[in-house]
Design a protein around this motif. Sequence first.
Motif, mmCIF file in Angstrom:
data_model
loop_
_atom_site.group_PDB
_atom_site.id
_atom_site.type_symbol
_atom_site.label_atom_id
_atom_site.label_comp_id
_atom_site.label_asym_id
_atom_site.label_seq_id
_atom_site.Cartn_x
_atom_site.Cartn_y
_atom_site.Cartn_z
ATOM 1 N N SER A 42 29.560 17.853 5.761
ATOM 2 C CA SER A 42 30.428 16.217 5.725
ATOM 3 C C SER A 42 30.250 15.955 6.398
ATOM 4 N N LEU A 43 29.632 14.083 6.340
ATOM 5 C CA LEU A 43 30.177 13.483 7.311
ATOM 6 C C LEU A 43 32.088 13.834 8.181
ATOM 7 N N GLN A 44 32.850 14.120 6.916
ATOM 8 C CA GLN A 44 33.793 14.466 8.248
ATOM 9 C C GLN A 44 34.054 15.610 8.864
ATOM 10 N N THR A 45 32.805 16.087 8.366
ATOM 11 C CA THR A 45 32.650 17.442 9.388
ATOM 12 C C THR A 45 32.415 17.100 10.650
ATOM 13 N N TYR A 46 31.629 15.978 10.462
ATOM 14 C CA TYR A 46 30.707 15.410 11.860
ATOM 15 C C TYR A 46 32.219 14.715 12.730
ATOM 16 N N SER A 47 33.044 13.986 11.918
ATOM 17 C CA SER A 47 33.517 12.887 12.278
ATOM 18 C C SER A 47 35.058 13.794 12.753
ATOM 19 N N ALA A 48 35.032 14.807 12.163
ATOM 20 C CA ALA A 48 36.441 15.737 13.136
ATOM 21 C C ALA A 48 36.184 16.342 13.772
ATOM 22 N N ALA A 49 34.273 16.552 14.340
ATOM 23 C CA ALA A 49 34.140 17.229 16.245
ATOM 24 C C ALA A 49 34.123 16.326 17.065
ATOM 25 N N ILE A 50 33.822 15.186 16.459
ATOM 26 C CA ILE A 50 34.022 13.837 17.473
ATOM 27 C C ILE A 50 35.412 13.673 17.957
ATOM 28 N N ASN A 51 36.196 13.592 16.959
ATOM 29 C CA ASN A 51 38.053 13.511 17.422
ATOM 30 C C ASN A 51 38.466 14.700 18.146
ATOM 31 N N ARG A 52 37.498 15.606 17.800
ATOM 32 C CA ARG A 52 38.667 16.870 18.879
ATOM 33 C C ARG A 52 37.884 16.829 20.134
ATOM 34 N N GLN A 53 36.596 16.166 20.559
ATOM 35 C CA GLN A 53 36.194 15.919 22.002
ATOM 36 C C GLN A 53 37.341 15.785 22.738
ATOM 37 N N GLU A 54 37.707 14.261 21.763
ATOM 38 C CA GLU A 54 38.805 13.363 22.767
ATOM 39 C C GLU A 54 40.174 13.838 23.392
ATOM 40 N N THR A 55 40.571 15.720 22.593
ATOM 41 C CA THR A 55 41.942 16.177 23.027
ATOM 42 C C THR A 55 41.861 17.384 24.346
ATOM 43 N N ILE A 56 40.166 18.090 23.713
ATOM 44 C CA ILE A 56 39.817 19.028 24.203
ATOM 45 C C ILE A 56 39.139 19.121 26.099
ATOM 46 N N TYR A 57 39.498 17.597 25.924
ATOM 47 C CA TYR A 57 38.647 17.669 27.727
ATOM 48 C C TYR A 57 39.236 16.381 28.720
ATOM 49 N N PRO A 58 39.229 16.564 29.348
ATOM 50 C CA PRO A 58 40.638 15.213 30.675
ATOM 51 C C PRO A 58 39.920 13.934 30.364
ATOM 52 N N ASP A 59 40.972 13.228 30.817
ATOM 53 C CA ASP A 59 41.097 11.867 30.111
ATOM 54 C C ASP A 59 39.973 11.171 30.942
ATOM 55 N N ASN A 60 39.062 11.365 32.011
ATOM 56 C CA ASN A 60 37.423 11.051 32.363
ATOM 57 C C ASN A 60 36.612 11.535 31.485
ATOM 58 N N TYR A 61 36.632 12.756 30.735
ATOM 59 C CA TYR A 61 35.774 13.117 30.153
ATOM 60 C C TYR A 61 34.255 11.987 30.188
ATOM 61 N N VAL A 62 32.704 12.071 30.316
ATOM 62 C CA VAL A 62 31.907 11.526 30.057
ATOM 63 C C VAL A 62 31.061 12.775 29.597
ATOM 64 N N LYS A 63 30.511 12.730 27.871
ATOM 65 C CA LYS A 63 29.219 13.052 27.320
ATOM 66 C C LYS A 63 28.724 12.171 27.062
ATOM 67 N N ALA A 64 27.250 12.625 27.318
ATOM 68 C CA ALA A 64 26.041 12.222 27.212
ATOM 69 C C ALA A 64 25.673 11.973 25.633
ATOM 70 N N ARG A 65 25.156 10.945 25.327
ATOM 71 C CA ARG A 65 24.635 10.940 23.941
ATOM 72 C C ARG A 65 23.551 10.703 23.809
ATOM 73 N N PHE A 66 22.989 11.157 22.824
ATOM 74 C CA PHE A 66 21.966 10.889 22.427
ATOM 75 C C PHE A 66 21.351 11.550 21.153
#
Length: 446
Positions: free
Chosen positions: A248-272
């Motif tokens: 579901s879209l909810q599963t994908y949304s939860a995965a994105i939100n997880r990144q916000e707290t498991i990586y340091p404050d200045n993390y930069v993901k390459a989005r493609f």
Amino acid sequence: MAKDTNKQLRNEVIYSIYVRNYSKEGTFQAVMNDLDRIQSLGVDIIWLMPIHPIGKLHRKGTLGSPYAIRDYREVNPKFGSKEDFQRLCEAIHKRGMKVIIDVVYNHTSPDSYLATHHPEWFFHKADGSLGNRVGDWWDVVDLDYANHELWDYQIETLKMWAKDVDGFRCDVASMVPVDFWLAAREAVAKVRPGALWLAESVEPGFVAYNRSRGIASASDSEIYQAFDMAYDYDIFGIFKDYLAGKVSLQTYSAAINRQETIYPDNYVKARFLENHDRNRAHFSIPDEKALRNHLAFMYFNKGIAMLYNGQEAGAMHTPALFDKDPIDYDTGMDLSPLMHKLYQVKKNPIMTNSTYETKVLRDDVLMAIHHENASSPRDDQDHPYLVGLFHFHGQSSFLDLGQSGLHDGYYTNLIDGQRVEIREGTIATDGEPIILQSDEGIALFH
């Protein structure tokens, strides 16, 4: 991200070029001739896929993989001379853009300069022959970083190229020791202060598989010690499963939100949405309006946006890596104007330093919010925020925006400049992507 990674990378766009198939000519000069068009899309960094000579032994296809490199210190003569490459770099810099090149330091071609002159720097199979640790990469042999003389050679090579380029995209960076990357970053900074480091970090399943076979493989959290940016392969598999209707879209949304707290404050993901290893976005998302929404979310998503040559034309065919297969730009679709507008939105300073979250409004509609962070604990002012609405099926919708915090009123869609009304906490949309800024609404009383 390294400790000194600049959060402003979140406001930038990378454009990836495969020189062989970028044009019919397949040369540095052909790329240089097109720089003004590329820049008009809204591009900060041009990433050139491997520019080096390709091995002949165990070659895949007719021309070989650009990732089976014969000599790290030369350029592929099919593309032009080293002087042609330097002129291309100068032309990119003249336009205010940066250029990074591919670094393929996990392996070389079996007939590489290093394999010939320093076989002791390679992984050896049980029978003593050179080999690789991943079975289906039969056109390459793996380097062995237990040899610190190899470190010296590779770092000197990086310093050589850093005289012309602004940084490096590092292929399967997870399979090369993080300590090597840390040493390389420190050494290159003396030649090119502020050099950019983009890691092709790998999927979690690949990390686990490698480790199960006794192959060291760094997680994204480890990779970020040395790199400014890392691929979002940690969740890309979930994104693909969403497109295929497996989650579901909810599963994908939860995965994105997880990144916000498991990586340091200045993390930069390459989005493609696509790259040279993946299907074209338009192939996976055939509906044009849905494709525009996914593209808009790619820009809005927290991180640096990454385009692949031909994506602006909505190309559906991924160029072959091992053969001459020029991009067909004559597709009848032109996403360039949208990319240009999204680039302008990408420069919004709210995206530089924000707390980010996504929320599912209905099965096919994702809301994403960038809340501008306070400058200090004493900063008690109300900070603006951005709200993005993305219709992944491209369908018009009637949406409840109660979770957005936006007051009733008229707003301007930052993408197309059209007026949008929120009334009684709801909005009616036409299925196109919408991005609103909280402090730019005109209050509506009723």
